[in-house]
Design a protein around this motif. Structure first.
Motif, PDB file in Angstrom:
ATOM      1  N   ASP A  66       0.810  -1.218   0.000  1.00 20.51           N
ATOM      2  CA  ASP A  66       0.000   0.000   0.000  1.00 20.51           C
ATOM      3  C   ASP A  66       0.846   1.272   0.000  1.00 20.51           C
ATOM      4  O   ASP A  66       0.542   2.220  -0.718  1.00 20.51           O
ATOM      5  N   TYR A  67       1.897   1.300   0.786  1.00 24.92           N
ATOM      6  CA  TYR A  67       2.750   2.491   0.822  1.00 24.92           C
ATOM      7  C   TYR A  67       3.449   2.680  -0.525  1.00 24.92           C
ATOM      8  O   TYR A  67       3.525   3.794  -1.036  1.00 24.92           O
ATOM      9  N   LEU A  68       3.926   1.602  -1.113  1.00 23.44           N
ATOM     10  CA  LEU A  68       4.541   1.681  -2.436  1.00 23.44           C
ATOM     11  C   LEU A  68       3.543   2.214  -3.452  1.00 23.44           C
ATOM     12  O   LEU A  68       3.867   3.093  -4.255  1.00 23.44           O
ATOM     13  N   LEU A  69       2.322   1.708  -3.408  1.00 22.32           N
ATOM     14  CA  LEU A  69       1.298   2.154  -4.352  1.00 22.32           C
ATOM     15  C   LEU A  69       0.948   3.621  -4.142  1.00 22.32           C
ATOM     16  O   LEU A  69       0.664   4.341  -5.095  1.00 22.32           O
ATOM     17  N   ARG A  70       0.989   4.057  -2.896  1.00 23.06           N
ATOM     18  CA  ARG A  70       0.763   5.478  -2.603  1.00 23.06           C
ATOM     19  C   ARG A  70       1.854   6.318  -3.266  1.00 23.06           C
ATOM     20  O   ARG A  70       1.594   7.375  -3.825  1.00 23.06           O
ATOM     21  N   GLN A  71       3.093   5.834  -3.232  1.00 24.80           N
ATOM     22  CA  GLN A  71       4.197   6.532  -3.895  1.00 24.80           C
ATOM     23  C   GLN A  71       4.003   6.533  -5.413  1.00 24.80           C
ATOM     24  O   GLN A  71       4.276   7.528  -6.087  1.00 24.80           O
TER      25      GLN A  71
END
Length: 176
Positions: A66-71
């Motif tokens: 999720d954090y990667l996708l947010r980036q």
């Protein structure tokens, strides 16, 4: 009698559901996705880009992604939206970022953070070259590829493509 689809966004979002995203990111995801549809960057007339975009977002159910996708979504801000107009480059960006993340999650995060900052270049030629070099260096070592990526914005202003190739060959030799 046909049952109504309980989640019509699954069809529109190519099987991706916001329910697979950590609740704290859902609003950001929804806003960005809808903005990209509204501005015409995603949709049925842009099948390749839309498919690549949602293929990466479907990784959300892997929890840590999720954090990667947010980036990734942040990297698609107004300064980089031109990438969505170039399906070949956009698909390569998504595939390279995904493969780096699968190797090591923080590599994928740094990849998309660099993209967001404009660190992969300002033109299709520069971005394409960056992606090619990152993939090539990743075969030697993921850390070497990220070190190159961190300095690419400076290098591309100072070196011609043949000089860059020589520089990278020397870096590989030293690394070995």
């Amino acid at each position: 009698m046909d049952q109504p689809n309980p989640n019509p966004d699954l069809e529109r979002y190519h099987g991706f559901s916001l329910r697979s995203v950590t609740w704290g990111y859902r609003e950001v995801f929804a806003q960005t996705i809808e903005e990209l549809f509204r501005e015409g960057y995603l949709g049925p007339e842009r099948r390749e880009v839309t498919a690549a975009f949602f293929a990466l977002l479907k990784q959300a159910d892997q929890g840590c992604f999720d954090y990667l996708l947010r980036q990734f979504l942040g990297a698609l801000g107004p300064a980089n939206r031109w990438l969505l107009d170039l399906p070949g480059i956009f698909v390569d960006v998504v595939e390279t970022g995904t493969s780096l993340a699968k190797q090591k999650l923080n590599h994928g995060i740094r990849f998309f953070e660099t993209l967001a900052k404009g660190g992969m270049g300002e033109s299709p030629r520069q971005v394409r070259a960056c992606l090619d070099w990152v993939r090539s260096l990743r075969e030697t070592d993921g850390e070497l590829a990220l070190a190159f990526l961190d300095g690419y914005a400076r290098l591309v202003r100072r070196l011609t493509p043949p000089e860059m190739e020589r520089y990278l060959n020397v870096a590989r030799q030293i690394h070995r």
